[in-house]
Design a protein around this motif. Sequence first.
Motif, PDB file in Angstrom:
ATOM      1  N   GLY A 259     -63.020 -39.001  13.922  1.00 30.54           N
ATOM      2  CA  GLY A 259     -64.466 -38.977  14.055  1.00 30.54           C
ATOM      3  C   GLY A 259     -65.154 -40.023  13.194  1.00 30.54           C
ATOM      4  N   VAL A 260     -64.513 -41.163  12.977  1.00 33.86           N
ATOM      5  CA  VAL A 260     -65.066 -42.150  12.060  1.00 33.86           C
ATOM      6  C   VAL A 260     -65.759 -43.298  12.763  1.00 33.86           C
ATOM      7  CG1 VAL A 260     -63.446 -41.630  10.225  1.00 33.86           C
ATOM      8  CG2 VAL A 260     -62.885 -43.390  11.894  1.00 33.86           C
ATOM      9  N   VAL A 261     -65.812 -43.297  14.066  1.00 34.85           N
ATOM     10  CA  VAL A 261     -66.460 -44.406  14.763  1.00 34.85           C
ATOM     11  C   VAL A 261     -67.952 -44.415  14.478  1.00 34.85           C
ATOM     12  CG1 VAL A 261     -66.977 -45.372  17.022  1.00 34.85           C
ATOM     13  CG2 VAL A 261     -64.701 -44.518  16.532  1.00 34.85           C
ATOM     14  N   ALA A 262     -68.538 -43.270  14.316  1.00 32.85           N
ATOM     15  CA  ALA A 262     -69.985 -43.235  14.183  1.00 32.85           C
ATOM     16  C   ALA A 262     -70.402 -42.665  12.845  1.00 32.85           C
ATOM     17  CB  ALA A 262     -70.562 -42.381  15.301  1.00 32.85           C
ATOM     18  N   PRO A 263     -71.391 -43.180  12.244  1.00 34.67           N
ATOM     19  CA  PRO A 263     -71.986 -44.474  12.594  1.00 34.67           C
ATOM     20  C   PRO A 263     -71.135 -45.591  12.024  1.00 34.67           C
ATOM     21  CG  PRO A 263     -73.154 -43.524  10.757  1.00 34.67           C
ATOM     22  CD  PRO A 263     -72.104 -42.518  11.152  1.00 34.67           C
ATOM     23  N   ALA A 264     -70.996 -46.631  12.778  1.00 33.34           N
ATOM     24  CA  ALA A 264     -70.136 -47.731  12.339  1.00 33.34           C
ATOM     25  C   ALA A 264     -70.837 -49.067  12.545  1.00 33.34           C
ATOM     26  CB  ALA A 264     -68.823 -47.710  13.119  1.00 33.34           C
ATOM     27  N   LYS A 265     -70.258 -50.074  11.976  1.00 34.18           N
ATOM     28  CA  LYS A 265     -70.760 -51.422  12.147  1.00 34.18           C
ATOM     29  C   LYS A 265     -70.209 -52.004  13.444  1.00 34.18           C
ATOM     30  CE  LYS A 265     -70.564 -54.089   8.589  1.00 34.18           C
ATOM     31  NZ  LYS A 265     -70.169 -54.833   7.396  1.00 34.18           N
ATOM     32  N   VAL A 266     -70.911 -52.984  13.963  1.00 31.05           N
ATOM     33  CA  VAL A 266     -70.450 -53.684  15.159  1.00 31.05           C
ATOM     34  C   VAL A 266     -69.016 -54.158  14.944  1.00 31.05           C
ATOM     35  CG1 VAL A 266     -70.774 -55.774  16.548  1.00 31.05           C
ATOM     36  CG2 VAL A 266     -72.755 -54.388  15.905  1.00 31.05           C
ATOM     37  N   GLU A 267     -68.751 -54.710  13.771  1.00 31.42           N
ATOM     38  CA  GLU A 267     -67.424 -55.259  13.494  1.00 31.42           C
ATOM     39  C   GLU A 267     -66.336 -54.193  13.508  1.00 31.42           C
ATOM     40  OE1 GLU A 267     -70.577 -57.860  11.678  1.00 31.42           O
ATOM     41  OE2 GLU A 267     -70.214 -55.713  11.690  1.00 31.42           O
ATOM     42  N   VAL A 268     -66.651 -52.995  13.062  1.00 26.64           N
ATOM     43  CA  VAL A 268     -65.669 -51.899  13.061  1.00 26.64           C
ATOM     44  C   VAL A 268     -65.353 -51.479  14.490  1.00 26.64           C
ATOM     45  CG1 VAL A 268     -65.261 -49.500  12.395  1.00 26.64           C
ATOM     46  CG2 VAL A 268     -66.331 -51.078  10.770  1.00 26.64           C
ATOM     47  N   ILE A 269     -66.385 -51.291  15.291  1.00 26.06           N
ATOM     48  CA  ILE A 269     -66.179 -50.891  16.685  1.00 26.06           C
ATOM     49  C   ILE A 269     -65.408 -51.982  17.423  1.00 26.06           C
ATOM     50  CG2 ILE A 269     -67.334 -50.355  18.858  1.00 26.06           C
ATOM     51  CD1 ILE A 269     -69.564 -49.039  17.158  1.00 26.06           C
ATOM     52  N   ALA A 270     -65.787 -53.228  17.225  1.00 29.44           N
ATOM     53  CA  ALA A 270     -65.086 -54.340  17.872  1.00 29.44           C
ATOM     54  C   ALA A 270     -63.616 -54.356  17.460  1.00 29.44           C
ATOM     55  CB  ALA A 270     -65.758 -55.662  17.518  1.00 29.44           C
ATOM     56  N   GLY A 271     -63.349 -54.150  16.176  1.00 22.32           N
ATOM     57  CA  GLY A 271     -61.977 -54.134  15.689  1.00 22.32           C
ATOM     58  C   GLY A 271     -61.144 -53.039  16.339  1.00 22.32           C
ATOM     59  N   LEU A 272     -61.758 -51.896  16.590  1.00 28.90           N
ATOM     60  CA  LEU A 272     -61.046 -50.795  17.243  1.00 28.90           C
ATOM     61  C   LEU A 272     -60.677 -51.128  18.682  1.00 28.90           C
ATOM     62  CD1 LEU A 272     -63.114 -47.780  15.876  1.00 28.90           C
ATOM     63  CD2 LEU A 272     -60.742 -48.332  15.327  1.00 28.90           C
TER      64      LEU A 272
ATOM     65  N   GLY B  51     -59.911 -54.301  19.569  1.00 36.02           N
ATOM     66  CA  GLY B  51     -59.100 -55.503  19.551  1.00 36.02           C
ATOM     67  C   GLY B  51     -59.900 -56.783  19.736  1.00 36.02           C
ATOM     68  N   CYS B  52     -61.154 -56.756  19.363  1.00 34.33           N
ATOM     69  CA  CYS B  52     -62.032 -57.911  19.545  1.00 34.33           C
ATOM     70  C   CYS B  52     -62.683 -58.287  18.226  1.00 34.33           C
ATOM     71  CB  CYS B  52     -63.121 -57.551  20.564  1.00 34.33           C
ATOM     72  SG  CYS B  52     -64.507 -58.679  20.614  1.00 34.33           S
TER      73      CYS B  52
END
Length: 143
Positions: A39-52, A54-55
């Motif tokens: 449950g750590v995706v939110a709230p997240a930074k753009v970079e964290v979500i992108a990293g998850l 593979g981008c």
Amino acid sequence: MAAGGLILLSLTTACGAGGEDEGGTAKSTPTKVAATAAGVVAPAKVEVIAGLTGCKAKIRTEADELREGVCHTKRGDYLITTFPAEKYKLTWLDAAAVYGGEYLVGTRWVVSAEPAVLERLRPRLGGSIQKLRGVGPTAPGTS
């Protein structure tokens, strides 16, 4: 925003397979935890979500109300938008409803992409796919 990254880092390193070594001292072995399971995706930074996904996102908007990053991948292109508060996300979704479409929506983040791309990203990010109607006439038989 930094708090989301810290939570991700601390949960990734803290949620290991615990145990004791021969001396009876507790030890921890870091393990990767699926973001949706922790449950750590939110709230997240753009970079964290992108990293998850593979981008490495290219930031295109940096504002008080939101941050946006674009990902171009072989599997499809998508836009990741994060918000400092849930109210900004809700306002953004209200505005996006005019255009219609499907969006992958989580707590304080939205991913915009073609439906097939959203389906591929959902297992990695969690969230729910929301279909927004749009305004104006619809083609016959597509209600």
